[in-house]
Design an enzyme around this catalytic site. Structure first.
Site, PDB file in Angstrom:
ATOM      1  N   SER A 151      -3.801 -18.013   1.012  1.00  0.00           N
ATOM      2  CA  SER A 151      -4.512 -18.950   1.887  1.00  0.00           C
ATOM      3  C   SER A 151      -5.996 -19.024   1.555  1.00  0.00           C
ATOM      4  CB  SER A 151      -4.319 -18.551   3.356  1.00  0.00           C
ATOM      5  OG  SER A 151      -4.543 -19.647   4.211  1.00  0.00           O
TER       6      SER A 151
ATOM      7  N   LYS B 134       4.150 -21.929   5.100  1.00  0.00           N
ATOM      8  CA  LYS B 134       2.738 -21.553   5.188  1.00  0.00           C
ATOM      9  C   LYS B 134       2.411 -21.027   6.576  1.00  0.00           C
ATOM     10  CE  LYS B 134      -1.389 -21.224   3.431  1.00  0.00           C
ATOM     11  NZ  LYS B 134      -1.629 -20.055   4.318  1.00  0.00           N
TER      12      LYS B 134
ATOM     13  N   SER C 160      -4.546 -22.762   8.998  1.00  0.00           N
ATOM     14  CA  SER C 160      -4.299 -22.914   7.563  1.00  0.00           C
ATOM     15  C   SER C 160      -2.993 -23.619   7.216  1.00  0.00           C
ATOM     16  CB  SER C 160      -4.319 -21.549   6.874  1.00  0.00           C
ATOM     17  OG  SER C 160      -5.647 -21.084   6.753  1.00  0.00           O
TER      18      SER C 160
ATOM     19  N   LYS D 219      -3.197 -26.499   4.899  1.00  0.00           N
ATOM     20  CA  LYS D 219      -3.117 -26.407   3.443  1.00  0.00           C
ATOM     21  C   LYS D 219      -1.821 -26.987   2.886  1.00  0.00           C
ATOM     22  CE  LYS D 219      -6.259 -22.449   2.920  1.00  0.00           C
ATOM     23  NZ  LYS D 219      -6.597 -21.958   4.258  1.00  0.00           N
TER      24      LYS D 219
END
Length: 591
Positions: free
Chosen positions: A428, A534, A373, A376
């Site tokens: 997320s 993140k 993720s 992202k």
């Protein structure tokens, strides 16, 4: 030939082998030159001629990080920080941002080298110049970038200069904001936000950025790099050219307890250590140690005003132990000290200075890996670059049916792009990722093409995105720690991006009441001074993290890929980030 061309792009193994400085004419006096606190060791020295300071054009502009162009037979163009200077050799006028300006001394040829007037050229590019006749030295300060840095945050950017004014955006520590108007003595400063929006910040929570050490000329030669330990510290990343590890001589000598100074005629350098004295001239393999001839492994070279020599020459000449580690890609001169690249319970990592992109430490940073993720980050970057946070997004059935982590969006539900970005970055949400992708590009497939295009523009050359979310069950996207760091470093320059990555919690509406979003990134929640970015996990990628933190006026960026467990991920991230701030304090590039 383009008139605007970055000089450092011309630096190759052969171009680095510059010739020795030409003998100066009898009516000239060599001068020491300092830029933003660093003495420059140029292949051809600045001179005082007819009571004016002249500098070797190409070497000086390179050391400033300027773009330089040459159109035969005599037109010179220099660009730095949005300002441009054009002049012709021998002419008494020049152009500064298109305006004609008279010169008291024209550019001229001296010993077959093009010399330009230092004060005019520097001030035309926005720098300031001070001349000290007694010390025979000139000091240049490049123009600060016209930015504020948030030193106490989160900070509210308001619609007008009042604490009761509506909040336009909230940004964390380390955010840089472009100054629009700054009135001396005022408690507020007007700043420019993405999309042309203007806002106001309270000055007591910010500081005006000053001139920084110039690093741009060195980044291209550090594409192939090792790391240097000297004098018990990690001096930082150093270039490998023609299979030789080169070290910055001035900083290496200081780390070892010695010194480096210019020779009286300005043509060479004198290195002193442990009572011994070594005389060097750029471009020559002949050195003189305590008056005795020594032949060097390679001729010293000058890049960006910094002399570089082979590590083995420094060690051999001064009788110091020299060692190399294949595992950590580190050369050590003298005793080992601060570890440059510590071991990690992960497949790869990289640490860099968030402001400049200077690499501080790395391990397998160019290995292609799954990134989960952390994908992202690119999704959010494109959303803030191409979308309006207030625009309304209608969630498709495809987006609403995404597996894995979710904001629990419903098909047909309408949310603003800003609300989806909170869902994307804090929890997320894979459903939020696809809804954003479809809003920006029409489909996730088209958005993935846009992601790859943007990655290439940012220098991420070994990256392949397939999904907006990072889900990789049926596909094989990949990136590297180095590429992901380049993407994140650029994203951190966008205040809008930052506003979505750091909050502990956010609330967005839902069909049956408000959704409470809690940040799942434990680094952001627990590490002192954390600003983002993140986290991620998939079975293929294991645990991944892009983290940033701010301390003592510096922000460090960490990418950590392939940690075996969640506990190992965060434990390693905390330790590496602590170490990163130590490395930043010792880095020759940053200090």
């Amino acid at each position: 030939m383009s008139i605007r061309r970055r000089l450092v792009g011309l630096v190759t193994a052969t171009a680095l082998l510059v010739s020795a400085a030409p003998a100066l004419a009898t009516d000239t006096q060599p001068l020491a030159l300092y830029v933003n606190g660093r003495e420059l060791f140029l292949p051809q020295v600045p001179i005082l001629k007819e009571n004016r300071v002249l500098v070797p054009m190409r070497a000086y502009l390179e050391s400033l990080g300027a773009e330089v162009g040459w159109e035969p037979p005599d037109l010179v163009t220099a660009a730095l920080g949005g300002r441009t200077v054009q002049l012709r050799i021998g002419e008494q006028t020049a152009l500064v941002d298109g305006r004609s300006v008279p010169l008291d001394v024209p550019a001229q040829l001296i010993e077959d080298r093009t010399y330009v007037p230092l004060r005019f050229l520097s001030e035309g590019l926005g720098a300031t110049v001070e001349y000290d006749g007694e010390a025979a030295a000139v000091t240049v300060q490049t123009a600060p970038p016209g930015q504020l840095e948030v030193i106490d945050g989160p900070l509210n950017v308001r619609q007008s200069p009042s604490t009761s004014s509506p909040i336009l955006m909230t940004v964390p520590l380390g955010t840089r904001l472009e100054i629009v108007t700054e009135e001396p003595g005022s408690e507020w400063t007007e700043v420019l936000l993405p999309g042309g929006l203007r806002g106001w910040v309270a000055n007591r929570y910010t500081r005006t950025l000053g001139s920084q050490p110039v690093v741009e000329p060195f980044l291209p030669i550090l594409e192939q790099r090792a790391f240097l330990q000297a004098g018990g510290q990690c001096v930082g990343a150093v270039p490998i050219i023609a299979d030789l590890t080169l070290v910055p001589l001035a900083e290496t000598m200081r780390a070892l307890g010695g010194s480096l100074e210019r020779t009286e005629d300005g043509a060479g350098m004198r290195a002193r250590l442990s009572g011994r004295e070594l005389m060097l001239v750029p471009g020559s393999v002949e050195g003189w140690l305590d008056g005795q001839l020594r032949i060097l492994t390679a001729a010293p070279v000058v890049v960006g005003g910094r002399p570089f020599v082979a590590a083995r020459d420094v060690a051999d000449i001064f009788g110091l132990p020299l060692s190399w580690s294949d595992a950590t890609h580190t050369v050590t001169i003298g005793e080992a000290g601060t570890v440059c690249n510590p071991p990690a319970a992960a497949k790869a990592y990289i640490m860099m200075d968030a402001a400049t992109g200077a690499v501080l430490s790395e391990y397998n940073a160019r290995d292609p890996l799954y990134i989960a993720s952390t994908t992202k980050i690119m999704t959010a970057l494109l959303a803030v670059e191409r979308g309006n946070p207030n625009s309304v997004v209608t969630v498709s059935s495809t987006a609403a049916s995404q597996p894995g982590t979710s904001v629990y969006l419903r098909a047909g539900e309408q949310r603003t792009l800003g609300e989806l970005l909170y869902g994307l970055m804090l929890v997320s949400g894979n459903d939020a990722a696809v809804a954003i992708a479809e809003h920006i590009s029409g489909s996730e497939e088209s958005f993935a093409w846009l992601m790859n295009q943007r990655a290439a523009e940012l220098g991420a050359r070994n990256t392949y995105f397939v999904t907006a979310s990072g889900l990789d069950d049926w596909v094989d996207p990949y990136s590297t720690a180095e590429d992901l760091a380049a993407i994140a470093q650029h994203a951190l320059q966008n205040p809008r991006f930052r506003s979505y990555m750091y909050p502990t919690q956010a609330v967005i509406p839902g069909p049956w009441g408000n959704r409470q979003l809690t940040n799942s990134n434990l680094f952001t929640l627990r590490y002192p001074g954390a600003t983002g970015v993140k986290n991620g996990w998939t079975e293929k990628a294991a645990y991944t993290l892009v983290a940033s933190a701010w301390r003592d006026g510096r922000e460090v960026l960490l990418v950590l890929l392939g940690a075996p467990t969640r506990t190992e991920l965060y434990s390693q991230a905390y330790n590496l980030m602590d170490h990163g701030f130590i490395l930043a304090g010792q880095s020759w590039l940053l200090n």
